[in-house]
Design a protein around this motif. Structure first.
Motif, PDB file in Angstrom:
ATOM      1  N   UNK A  10      80.359   3.174  45.084  1.00 56.65           N
ATOM      2  CA  UNK A  10      80.311   2.461  43.725  1.00 56.65           C
ATOM      3  C   UNK A  10      81.798   1.870  43.327  1.00 56.65           C
ATOM      4  N   UNK A  11      81.784   1.266  42.270  1.00 56.09           N
ATOM      5  CA  UNK A  11      82.875   0.583  41.853  1.00 56.09           C
ATOM      6  C   UNK A  11      83.984   1.829  41.137  1.00 56.09           C
ATOM      7  N   UNK A  12      85.140   1.876  41.625  1.00 60.05           N
ATOM      8  CA  UNK A  12      86.176   2.841  40.716  1.00 60.05           C
ATOM      9  C   UNK A  12      86.116   2.889  39.145  1.00 60.05           C
ATOM     10  N   UNK A  13      85.806   1.582  38.516  1.00 63.83           N
ATOM     11  CA  UNK A  13      85.768   1.253  37.099  1.00 63.83           C
ATOM     12  C   UNK A  13      84.537   1.944  36.634  1.00 63.83           C
ATOM     13  N   UNK A  14      83.609   2.230  37.363  1.00 67.49           N
ATOM     14  CA  UNK A  14      82.226   2.928  36.616  1.00 67.49           C
ATOM     15  C   UNK A  14      82.540   4.349  36.553  1.00 67.49           C
TER      16      UNK A  14
END
Length: 102
Positions: free
Chosen positions: A53-57
């Motif tokens: 996943x993206x860290x920002x998610x």
């Protein structure tokens, strides 16, 4: 049932819970903040278990247990048909969690 690009068997363990829609599709991965020191630690745990996943998610949210889930509940961790955990606002009985929407 939806097919996920990761091994869903690591989910629903003592650290990670899945919140599903009424059809049984996984919509959110949820973990209590007590089980992870930070968002970064949670992110690293997911990546180590092949959930990319993206860290920002990753977001912070609150969940609460309901013996009778509200009728408008769309996404929850169902224990029984109308019993389980769902997202809520900060307040009495709410637990802070990290969550990722899939």
């Amino acid at each position: 049932m939806k097919i996920y690009p990761f091994d869903a068997s690591i989910l629903d363990n003592y650290k990670i819970k899945t919140f599903k829609d009424r059809k049984g599709n996984i919509k959110n991965i949820v973990a209590k903040t007590d089980d992870f020191e930070s968002i970064e630690t949670f992110y690293n745990y997911l990546v180590e278990n092949n959930i990319h996943i993206n860290y920002q998610d990753i977001k912070e949210a609150y969940i609460r247990y309901y013996s009778m889930l509200p009728k408008r509940t769309e996404i929850a961790e169902y224990i029984q048909e109308q019993e389980g955990y769902t997202f809520c606002k900060k307040g009495r009985g709410a637990s802070k969690v990290y969550t990722v929407e899939l």
